[in-house]
Design a protein around this motif. Sequence first.
Motif, PDB file in Angstrom:
ATOM      1  N   LYS A 129       0.841  -1.187   0.000  1.00 12.80           N
ATOM      2  CA  LYS A 129       0.000   0.000   0.000  1.00 12.80           C
ATOM      3  C   LYS A 129       0.882   1.245   0.000  1.00 12.80           C
ATOM      4  N   PRO A 130       0.468   2.314  -0.687  1.00 15.90           N
ATOM      5  CA  PRO A 130       1.324   3.484  -0.849  1.00 15.90           C
ATOM      6  C   PRO A 130       1.708   4.155   0.476  1.00 15.90           C
ATOM      7  N   ILE A 131       2.939   4.676   0.479  1.00 11.38           N
ATOM      8  CA  ILE A 131       3.491   5.395   1.628  1.00 11.38           C
ATOM      9  C   ILE A 131       3.943   6.764   1.134  1.00 11.38           C
ATOM     10  N   GLY A 132       3.407   7.824   1.713  1.00  8.94           N
ATOM     11  CA  GLY A 132       3.804   9.180   1.353  1.00  8.94           C
ATOM     12  C   GLY A 132       4.584   9.827   2.478  1.00  8.94           C
ATOM     13  N   ALA A 133       5.584  10.642   2.120  1.00 10.77           N
ATOM     14  CA  ALA A 133       6.390  11.320   3.139  1.00 10.77           C
ATOM     15  C   ALA A 133       6.805  12.700   2.636  1.00 10.77           C
ATOM     16  N   LEU A 134       6.568  13.702   3.444  1.00  8.36           N
ATOM     17  CA  LEU A 134       6.886  15.080   3.099  1.00  8.36           C
ATOM     18  C   LEU A 134       8.065  15.571   3.934  1.00  8.36           C
ATOM     19  N   CYS A 135       8.846  16.498   3.353  1.00  3.17           N
ATOM     20  CA  CYS A 135       9.871  17.225   4.098  1.00  3.17           C
ATOM     21  C   CYS A 135      10.960  16.292   4.634  1.00  3.17           C
ATOM     22  N   ILE A 136      11.127  16.204   5.946  1.00  2.00           N
ATOM     23  CA  ILE A 136      12.160  15.364   6.560  1.00  2.00           C
ATOM     24  C   ILE A 136      11.682  13.926   6.756  1.00  2.00           C
ATOM     25  N   SER A 137      10.392  13.672   6.602  1.00  2.00           N
ATOM     26  CA  SER A 137       9.856  12.334   6.869  1.00  2.00           C
ATOM     27  C   SER A 137      10.477  11.217   6.027  1.00  2.00           C
ATOM     28  N   PRO A 138      10.933  11.488   4.807  1.00  2.00           N
ATOM     29  CA  PRO A 138      11.597  10.412   4.061  1.00  2.00           C
ATOM     30  C   PRO A 138      12.780   9.785   4.798  1.00  2.00           C
ATOM     31  N   ALA A 139      13.361  10.496   5.752  1.00  2.00           N
ATOM     32  CA  ALA A 139      14.496   9.929   6.502  1.00  2.00           C
ATOM     33  C   ALA A 139      14.097   8.675   7.263  1.00  2.00           C
ATOM     34  N   ILE A 140      12.891   8.670   7.835  1.00  4.88           N
ATOM     35  CA  ILE A 140      12.486   7.468   8.572  1.00  4.88           C
ATOM     36  C   ILE A 140      12.090   6.351   7.612  1.00  4.88           C
ATOM     37  N   ILE A 141      11.595   6.723   6.430  1.00  4.31           N
ATOM     38  CA  ILE A 141      11.287   5.713   5.421  1.00  4.31           C
ATOM     39  C   ILE A 141      12.579   5.039   4.951  1.00  4.31           C
ATOM     40  N   ALA A 142      13.618   5.857   4.764  1.00  8.63           N
ATOM     41  CA  ALA A 142      14.908   5.324   4.326  1.00  8.63           C
ATOM     42  C   ALA A 142      15.471   4.322   5.316  1.00  8.63           C
ATOM     43  N   LYS A 143      15.238   4.548   6.596  1.00  7.53           N
ATOM     44  CA  LYS A 143      15.731   3.635   7.624  1.00  7.53           C
ATOM     45  C   LYS A 143      14.970   2.324   7.627  1.00  7.53           C
ATOM     46  N   VAL A 144      13.674   2.374   7.401  1.00  2.00           N
ATOM     47  CA  VAL A 144      12.813   1.202   7.587  1.00  2.00           C
ATOM     48  C   VAL A 144      12.719   0.337   6.335  1.00  2.00           C
ATOM     49  N   ILE A 145      12.642   0.973   5.160  1.00  2.09           N
ATOM     50  CA  ILE A 145      12.427   0.231   3.915  1.00  2.09           C
ATOM     51  C   ILE A 145      13.740   0.142   3.137  1.00  2.09           C
ATOM     52  N   PRO A 146      14.211  -1.047   2.868  1.00  2.00           N
ATOM     53  CA  PRO A 146      15.509  -1.197   2.194  1.00  2.00           C
ATOM     54  C   PRO A 146      15.472  -0.725   0.743  1.00  2.00           C
ATOM     55  N   ASN A 147      16.553  -0.031   0.354  1.00  2.00           N
ATOM     56  CA  ASN A 147      16.760   0.366  -1.045  1.00  2.00           C
ATOM     57  C   ASN A 147      15.663   1.264  -1.595  1.00  2.00           C
ATOM     58  N   ALA A 148      15.092   2.102  -0.740  1.00  2.00           N
ATOM     59  CA  ALA A 148      14.050   3.019  -1.197  1.00  2.00           C
ATOM     60  C   ALA A 148      14.654   4.142  -2.035  1.00  2.00           C
ATOM     61  N   THR A 149      13.863   4.660  -2.971  1.00  2.00           N
ATOM     62  CA  THR A 149      14.231   5.845  -3.738  1.00  2.00           C
ATOM     63  C   THR A 149      13.329   6.987  -3.295  1.00  2.00           C
ATOM     64  N   LEU A 150      13.932   8.117  -2.913  1.00  2.00           N
ATOM     65  CA  LEU A 150      13.138   9.198  -2.340  1.00  2.00           C
ATOM     66  C   LEU A 150      13.867  10.528  -2.440  1.00  2.00           C
ATOM     67  N   THR A 151      13.225  11.602  -1.925  1.00  2.00           N
ATOM     68  CA  THR A 151      13.807  12.933  -1.961  1.00  2.00           C
ATOM     69  C   THR A 151      13.558  13.685  -0.664  1.00  2.00           C
ATOM     70  N   ILE A 152      14.500  14.532  -0.299  1.00  2.00           N
ATOM     71  CA  ILE A 152      14.294  15.551   0.737  1.00  2.00           C
ATOM     72  C   ILE A 152      14.623  16.919   0.158  1.00  2.00           C
ATOM     73  N   GLY A 153      14.713  17.008  -1.173  1.00  2.00           N
ATOM     74  CA  GLY A 153      15.040  18.265  -1.823  1.00  2.00           C
ATOM     75  C   GLY A 153      16.480  18.299  -2.266  1.00  2.00           C
ATOM     76  N   SER A 154      17.292  19.137  -1.586  1.00  2.00           N
ATOM     77  CA  SER A 154      18.682  19.299  -2.016  1.00  2.00           C
ATOM     78  C   SER A 154      19.668  19.470  -0.863  1.00  2.00           C
ATOM     79  N   ASP A 155      19.229  19.332   0.372  1.00  2.00           N
ATOM     80  CA  ASP A 155      20.133  19.517   1.515  1.00  2.00           C
ATOM     81  C   ASP A 155      21.197  18.421   1.531  1.00  2.00           C
TER      82      ASP A 155
END
Length: 214
Positions: A129-155
């Motif tokens: 099922k889809p998982i959405g993450a805004l702003c800094i939230s992709p950081a926790i997705i990166a930890k939990v889901i292996p090999n995820a592709t995502l963005t936090i912008g450019s920091d």
Amino acid sequence: MKKFAVILAGCGVFDGSEIHEATLTLLAIQKKGSEYQCFAPNIDQHHVINHITGEEMQQTRNVLIESARIARGNIKDISELNVDDYDGIIFPGGFGVAKNLSDFAFKGAEIAVLPSVSETILAFWKAKKPIGALCISPAIIAKVIPNATLTIGSDAGTKDAIEKMGAKHKQTTHGEVVTDAENKIVTTPCYMLDANIAQIEEGANNLVDQIHQL
């Protein structure tokens, strides 16, 4: 009608959920003709910040109770969330994600995610099922889901930490989303960039649109 779980982390950008991102995500869901239910962990915040001065206050506040301010009281403990009842899950940003839902603000790539949060993310991922993450939230997705592709912008610092966790980062600007079709993850940078509220609305709308397509 689709129904989404929205996970909050308190109330206020510096110690909880980012209010614009959270509110505009809820609005985007309803504008698509869908429903939402807000959830948050029933724990104390890491700390409380005076949002005028930026200084820490000698107070203790509860994440669930503070999140109820955004949800207008219609909120549940994350322990009550059943993945079978929802079509997807969305995490608005704010420092509460990095301080209350995890310790990313303090440990970076060595992050630990709150067990109830990581278990919830994994449950939606395993259910495809889809998982959405805004702003800094992709950081926790990166930890939990292996090999995820995502963005936090450019920091650069946050990007490096995410990549150290094994995720692939894509640079984005205002309103853009990154979709990891294989893992059904949709991310957008929002206030990780120098943004205004209209740009936050664009990002939230685009993320919710993409989640519906998944």
